[in-house]
Motif scaffolding. Sequence first.
Motif, PDB file in Angstrom:
ATOM      1  N   ARG A 144      33.288  -1.415  64.508  1.00 31.70           N
ATOM      2  CA  ARG A 144      32.143  -0.737  65.112  1.00 31.70           C
ATOM      3  C   ARG A 144      31.955   0.585  64.395  1.00 31.70           C
ATOM      4  O   ARG A 144      32.866   1.089  63.744  1.00 31.70           O
ATOM      5  CB  ARG A 144      32.341  -0.524  66.610  1.00 31.70           C
ATOM      6  CG  ARG A 144      33.484   0.402  66.964  1.00 31.70           C
ATOM      7  CD  ARG A 144      33.575   0.658  68.464  1.00 31.70           C
ATOM      8  NE  ARG A 144      34.749   1.406  68.811  1.00 31.70           N
ATOM      9  CZ  ARG A 144      34.898   2.716  68.669  1.00 31.70           C
ATOM     10  NH1 ARG A 144      33.920   3.441  68.168  1.00 31.70           N
ATOM     11  NH2 ARG A 144      36.014   3.328  69.012  1.00 31.70           N
ATOM     12  N   SER A 145      30.775   1.147  64.517  1.00 34.28           N
ATOM     13  CA  SER A 145      30.519   2.473  63.955  1.00 34.28           C
ATOM     14  C   SER A 145      31.232   3.515  64.794  1.00 34.28           C
ATOM     15  O   SER A 145      31.376   3.353  66.006  1.00 34.28           O
ATOM     16  CB  SER A 145      29.021   2.769  63.962  1.00 34.28           C
ATOM     17  OG  SER A 145      28.345   1.891  63.104  1.00 34.28           O
ATOM     18  N   VAL A 146      31.649   4.590  64.156  1.00 33.90           N
ATOM     19  CA  VAL A 146      32.270   5.688  64.882  1.00 33.90           C
ATOM     20  C   VAL A 146      31.274   6.271  65.872  1.00 33.90           C
ATOM     21  O   VAL A 146      31.601   6.551  67.021  1.00 33.90           O
ATOM     22  CB  VAL A 146      32.774   6.775  63.904  1.00 33.90           C
ATOM     23  CG1 VAL A 146      33.216   8.022  64.641  1.00 33.90           C
ATOM     24  CG2 VAL A 146      33.919   6.239  63.073  1.00 33.90           C
ATOM     25  N   VAL A 147      30.029   6.429  65.431  1.00 40.47           N
ATOM     26  CA  VAL A 147      28.947   6.926  66.284  1.00 40.47           C
ATOM     27  C   VAL A 147      27.883   5.845  66.320  1.00 40.47           C
ATOM     28  O   VAL A 147      27.421   5.374  65.278  1.00 40.47           O
ATOM     29  CB  VAL A 147      28.363   8.242  65.724  1.00 40.47           C
ATOM     30  CG1 VAL A 147      27.265   8.753  66.625  1.00 40.47           C
ATOM     31  CG2 VAL A 147      29.454   9.286  65.568  1.00 40.47           C
ATOM     32  N   ASP A 148      27.482   5.445  67.514  1.00 44.66           N
ATOM     33  CA  ASP A 148      26.564   4.323  67.664  1.00 44.66           C
ATOM     34  C   ASP A 148      25.100   4.781  67.752  1.00 44.66           C
ATOM     35  O   ASP A 148      24.440   4.581  68.765  1.00 44.66           O
ATOM     36  CB  ASP A 148      26.952   3.505  68.899  1.00 44.66           C
ATOM     37  CG  ASP A 148      26.269   2.150  68.927  1.00 44.66           C
ATOM     38  OD1 ASP A 148      25.828   1.694  67.870  1.00 44.66           O
ATOM     39  OD2 ASP A 148      26.184   1.565  70.016  1.00 44.66           O
ATOM     40  N   PHE A 149      24.626   5.422  66.697  1.00 39.16           N
ATOM     41  CA  PHE A 149      23.219   5.784  66.575  1.00 39.16           C
ATOM     42  C   PHE A 149      22.740   5.289  65.223  1.00 39.16           C
ATOM     43  O   PHE A 149      23.452   5.443  64.226  1.00 39.16           O
ATOM     44  CB  PHE A 149      23.012   7.309  66.652  1.00 39.16           C
ATOM     45  CG  PHE A 149      23.294   7.877  68.003  1.00 39.16           C
ATOM     46  CD1 PHE A 149      22.465   7.624  69.086  1.00 39.16           C
ATOM     47  CD2 PHE A 149      24.401   8.689  68.200  1.00 39.16           C
ATOM     48  CE1 PHE A 149      22.729   8.155  70.325  1.00 39.16           C
ATOM     49  CE2 PHE A 149      24.673   9.227  69.439  1.00 39.16           C
ATOM     50  CZ  PHE A 149      23.833   8.958  70.506  1.00 39.16           C
TER      51      PHE A 149
END
Length: 176
Positions: A144-149
């Motif tokens: 997953r992305s570290v930050v989900d934006f």
Amino acid sequence: MAIVSNIHAPTPPFAGRRWPSRTYPGQLAQTGQVRADLAADLYRLAGLPDETSENLVLCASEMFANACDHSRSGQDTEGRVVRTLHMPTAHTLQVAIVDDGQRTDTAEFQAPHTPQHTIEEWEQAERGRGLLLIGRLADRWGTRSVVDFPFCQGLGTVTWAEFTLPERTTTGEANR
């Protein structure tokens, strides 16, 4: 008066348990240290089978190597990789590797994925089996992305692997 300490006594697993995160330089030469630190962190976890511990350490070292090879962690001289370890439930142990994000020498960000090759291509391939190994040893794994934006894509990837711990009896021994 003697002081009795149980500092080396095994700790039973419990939901929500977290070990301190560890940060390493993004250099493949650090893989041995990652393995040793993780083994030390797992040492006092009561009821953890040796095979589970060994599999967890092997998967973490594969994820670390991928972070060094395929992200900015290994490209930049100041690149870093973070290792986390926690128990989402009393019977689940999760290790994760967090990289520094997208390399600047590639045109497009691509999250870790299992390569698709023919049998003949696999016979010739010298590398690329790490995620296959993780998929075989871990009960679940993913990224997953570290930050989900959307505008933060490429800033870092978390690659994680989960292992199911054996049910414990009232005497503290693992079921067979």
